[in-house]
Design an enzyme around this catalytic site. Structure first.
Site: not given
Length: 168
Positions: A19, A43, A93, A131
């Site tokens: 990030h 999440k 990514r 994350s």
């Protein structure tokens, strides 16, 4: 003169070195970068919205540029419009990210064609970081120092100690 404003949205639970890479690079592309910290109950966040906001503010304090950290709980394009953004900044990514992000960019374009989506590839050394995986590694007692800033590592460790490790 029009101010170029970009929005970089995410849950940042927790903020990672990936990030941070996108924030540093995104800040160079715009006059103002608004980091939109959002809620996503699906999440199952480790940190509250306020905790994540404080983390992001602390970690971005030393980055050059006009950077604001704002929470939102609405459609991204509505938030971007309210912030006066003309650009959404997204990090990629891998190919799997691209497929998802491409679909989202297309939907967002339909919602508001005045705001462009710009994709930045994560630095090669940071591409595997997510994350979700950072939290999983920490929950099983693994070392996350390579993936998050030092203060974030300490906060994740403290939270894991509070909620309990898996596999113990």
């Amino acid at each position: 003169m029009t101010i170029r404003t970009g929005v970089y949205p995410g849950t940042f639970d927790p903020i990672t070195l990936g990030h941070m890479d996108i924030i540093r690079r995104g800040a160079k592309l715009v006059d103002r970068l608004v980091i939109g910290v959002t809620t996503n109950p699906s999440k199952n966040p480790m940190f509250t919205l306020d905790e994540r906001m404080a983390m992001v503010r602390r970690e971005t304090a030393g980055i050059d540029g006009d950077i604001r950290v704002v929470s939102f709980d609405s459609l991204l394009m509505d938030f971007a419009e309210r912030e006066g953004a003309n650009m959404i900044v997204r990090g990629l990514r891998a190919v799997a990210d691209f497929e998802y992000e491409y679909q989202m960019a297309g939907m967002n374009q339909q919602l508001n064609s005045r705001i462009e989506t710009v994709f930045l590839m994560a630095d090669v050394s940071l591409q595997p970081i997510a994350s979700r995986l950072v939290k999983e590694i920490a929950m099983f007692g693994g070392d996350i120092a390579k993936f998050v800033p030092p203060a974030v590592r300490d906060e994740v460790a403290a939270r894991v100690d509070k909620i309990g490790r898996k596999g113990s």
